[in-house]
Design an enzyme around this catalytic site. Structure first.
Site, PDB file in Angstrom:
ATOM      1  N   GLY A 238       0.844  -1.198   0.000  1.00 56.75           N
ATOM      2  CA  GLY A 238       0.000   0.000   0.000  1.00 56.75           C
ATOM      3  C   GLY A 238       0.870   1.235   0.000  1.00 56.75           C
ATOM      4  O   GLY A 238       2.099   1.164   0.079  1.00 56.75           O
TER       5      GLY A 238
ATOM      6  N   GLY B 282       0.829   5.821   0.923  1.00 55.50           N
ATOM      7  CA  GLY B 282       0.152   6.957   1.519  1.00 55.50           C
ATOM      8  C   GLY B 282       0.917   8.222   1.234  1.00 55.50           C
ATOM      9  O   GLY B 282       1.805   8.251   0.373  1.00 55.50           O
ATOM     10  N   GLY B 283       0.579   9.284   1.972  1.00 52.76           N
ATOM     11  CA  GLY B 283       1.173  10.580   1.703  1.00 52.76           C
ATOM     12  C   GLY B 283       2.667  10.645   1.961  1.00 52.76           C
ATOM     13  O   GLY B 283       3.371  11.430   1.335  1.00 52.76           O
ATOM     14  N   PHE B 284       3.161   9.798   2.891  1.00 55.79           N
ATOM     15  CA  PHE B 284       4.563   9.915   3.280  1.00 55.79           C
ATOM     16  C   PHE B 284       5.423   8.721   2.874  1.00 55.79           C
ATOM     17  O   PHE B 284       6.631   8.750   3.040  1.00 55.79           O
ATOM     18  CB  PHE B 284       4.670  10.106   4.792  1.00 55.79           C
ATOM     19  CG  PHE B 284       4.068  11.399   5.251  1.00 55.79           C
ATOM     20  CD1 PHE B 284       4.699  12.600   4.996  1.00 55.79           C
ATOM     21  CD2 PHE B 284       2.867  11.409   5.929  1.00 55.79           C
ATOM     22  CE1 PHE B 284       4.146  13.798   5.406  1.00 55.79           C
ATOM     23  CE2 PHE B 284       2.305  12.599   6.344  1.00 55.79           C
ATOM     24  CZ  PHE B 284       2.937  13.806   6.085  1.00 55.79           C
ATOM     25  N   GLY B 285       4.815   7.678   2.343  1.00 54.53           N
ATOM     26  CA  GLY B 285       5.643   6.538   1.983  1.00 54.53           C
ATOM     27  C   GLY B 285       4.859   5.377   1.413  1.00 54.53           C
ATOM     28  O   GLY B 285       3.637   5.420   1.293  1.00 54.53           O
TER      29      GLY B 285
ATOM     30  N   VAL C  17       4.468   1.015   1.531  1.00 56.67           N
ATOM     31  CA  VAL C  17       4.693  -0.153   2.392  1.00 56.67           C
ATOM     32  C   VAL C  17       4.929  -1.388   1.531  1.00 56.67           C
ATOM     33  O   VAL C  17       4.178  -1.655   0.582  1.00 56.67           O
ATOM     34  CB  VAL C  17       3.494  -0.388   3.331  1.00 56.67           C
ATOM     35  CG1 VAL C  17       3.756  -1.586   4.235  1.00 56.67           C
ATOM     36  CG2 VAL C  17       3.226   0.850   4.170  1.00 56.67           C
TER      37      VAL C  17
ATOM     38  N   LYS D 267       7.896   0.228   5.741  1.00 64.35           N
ATOM     39  CA  LYS D 267       7.387   1.502   5.221  1.00 64.35           C
ATOM     40  C   LYS D 267       8.581   2.358   4.787  1.00 64.35           C
ATOM     41  O   LYS D 267       9.372   2.823   5.612  1.00 64.35           O
ATOM     42  CB  LYS D 267       6.584   2.256   6.279  1.00 64.35           C
ATOM     43  CG  LYS D 267       5.987   3.584   5.747  1.00 64.35           C
ATOM     44  CD  LYS D 267       5.578   4.528   6.865  1.00 64.35           C
ATOM     45  CE  LYS D 267       4.381   4.027   7.618  1.00 64.35           C
ATOM     46  NZ  LYS D 267       3.910   5.031   8.626  1.00 64.35           N
TER      47      LYS D 267
ATOM     48  N   ASP E 115      -4.293  10.108  16.370  1.00 66.70           N
ATOM     49  CA  ASP E 115      -4.889   9.729  15.079  1.00 66.70           C
ATOM     50  C   ASP E 115      -5.507   8.329  15.140  1.00 66.70           C
ATOM     51  O   ASP E 115      -5.231   7.474  14.304  1.00 66.70           O
ATOM     52  CB  ASP E 115      -3.828   9.801  13.980  1.00 66.70           C
ATOM     53  CG  ASP E 115      -4.445   9.962  12.584  1.00 66.70           C
ATOM     54  OD1 ASP E 115      -5.620  10.359  12.495  1.00 66.70           O
ATOM     55  OD2 ASP E 115      -3.748   9.688  11.592  1.00 66.70           O
TER      56      ASP E 115
END
Length: 398
Positions: free
Chosen positions: A89, A91-94, A96, A110, A206
């Protein structure tokens, strides 16, 4: 005659003296032999004990090292992931990737994007500085990290069933209420550990379905500590710069000039409880106005004494209705507007498990009067984040 007697007496005396001397000599030799043997045995025992102690100490030290996040090299990460061959998967920062240690233990790596900004680096350090200090069955484990010029990555335990949102919001992958109730309690225990049982209090900031991972037995683990902060236990309030959390789950005090405490996690947990209960997103635009925003609908039904209609609408079986009702009431307490009115996570667990009486909750949404009772001010933002889950979840109902 007298001379003979004298000779006899003298001879007997000499023999006696010699005999005594001989006996004493023999006894002395035996004692010396025994002492020598005892000393040798003692030295041998000390040597053995020392060896045992050293082995024990070395193993203990090795275990300590294993419990701390290990710093890996870029080549280590490449080897573990077979050169990043299987993507789980992003996301905004990395992104996986799935990997494996040489001993066969599966991992999730990640890797941060190379074009990372200061915020991404702060989240990277937050992960290591918070989750690296924790060891709990309901928190995802951080095995280690890589911090090289060419690569910055975090290495976690691999969670076979992926993230909780895949089972709450996918019609083909629904979990039954009993299992979801167990998951809800497990999540609460993980948050309680962060708040009450760590050497320093950790505020996650979060809590949401995308940051809850499930192992092969559907046991939950809180993950993604990129926004988390360590707090001194003596300080009840936390200084927060900039907005934190995900819209729809973040407590009101995170978005307005209001003191922030660990109770913001309690609020997020309450919003998560609503979604666990309904097996749907809290905000679904296009439904009848009264049901668009699920938490407000739950409160209206509770106030009207019609929780049974909630159970029927959510497809909750009769045998699970007591657990579901407790989840309803605890969720309403957790999302109270005033942080001080929210329970501690320990109290929330006790109420969920039936060990503490649940007093009728107050209206948690009085501020919505100013919006005419509409839920339109709530964002539909999903708030997906990069986590250590697999991209695919099993589709069987449990």
């Amino acid at each position: 005659m007298s001379a003979t007697i004298v000779l006899v007496v003298v001879g007997a005396t000499v023999i006696t003296v010699l005999a005594i001397a001989f006996i004493r000599c023999r006894l002395k030799k035996r004692m010396q032999a025994r002492n020598t043997s005892t000393q040798e045995t003692s030295v041998s025992a000390v040597n053995v004990d020392s060896k045992v102690d050293m082995v024990t100490v070395e193993r203990f030290l090795e275990d300590i090292v294993k419990e701390k996040p290990v710093r890996f090299t870029t080549q280590n990460i490449i080897d573990f992931t077979q050169n990043f061959v299987k993507k789980l998967g992003s996301g905004g920062f990395g992104t996986v990737y799935k990997g494996q240690f040489p001993n066969g233990v599966q991992i999730a790596v990640k890797a941060l994007h190379k074009t990372q900004d200061k915020r991404a680096e702060e989240q990277f350090m937050a992960e290591i500085g918070t989750i690296g200090r924790t060891h709990h069955i309901n928190l995802v484990r951080l095995y280690g990290f890589c911090f090289d010029d060419t690569l910055k990555a975090l290495v976690y335990e691999y969670m076979e069933k992926g993230s909780l949102d895949g089972y709450l919001f996918n019609e083909n992958q629904k979990l039954k209420c009993g299992k979801l109730y167990e998951i809800a309690i497990g999540i609460a225990k993980g948050i309680r550990y962060l708040h009450d049982e760590c050497q320093k209090k950790i505020v996650h900031y979060d809590i949401k379905p995308g940051n809850i991972l499930l192992d092969a037995n559907f046991s939950p683990k809180v993950a993604d500590f990129g926004l988390a902060m360590l707090c001194d236990r003596d300080n009840s309030h936390v200084s927060v710069t900039g907005g934190r959390g995900t819209p729809g789950y973040a407590a009101p005090e995170l978005w307005i000039p209001y003191p922030v405490t660990h109770k913001c996690d309690v609020y997020s947990y309450g919003m998560l409880l609503f979604e666990i209960l309904g097996r749907r997103r809290n905000l679904i635009l296009g439904l009848a106005e009264s049901r668009e925003w699920f938490p407000r609908w739950i409160w209206d039904k509770f106030e009207e004494g019609e929780l049974d209609s909630v159970m029927s609408n959510c497809g909750i079986e009769y045998t699970d209705r007591d657990k579901a009702e407790r989840m309803c009431k605890v969720a309403l307490w957790c999302v109270q507007y005033q942080p001080d009115a929210r329970p501690s996570m320990n109290s929330a667990i006790r109420m969920l498990e039936g060990e503490e009486e649940i007093i009728a909750p107050m209206n948690p949404f009085p501020y919505m009067i100013f919006f005419g009772g509409s839920s339109s001010q709530w964002s539909k933002t999903r708030g997906d984040s990069t986590n250590t889950a697999t991209a695919t979840n099993d589709g069987e109902e449990k």
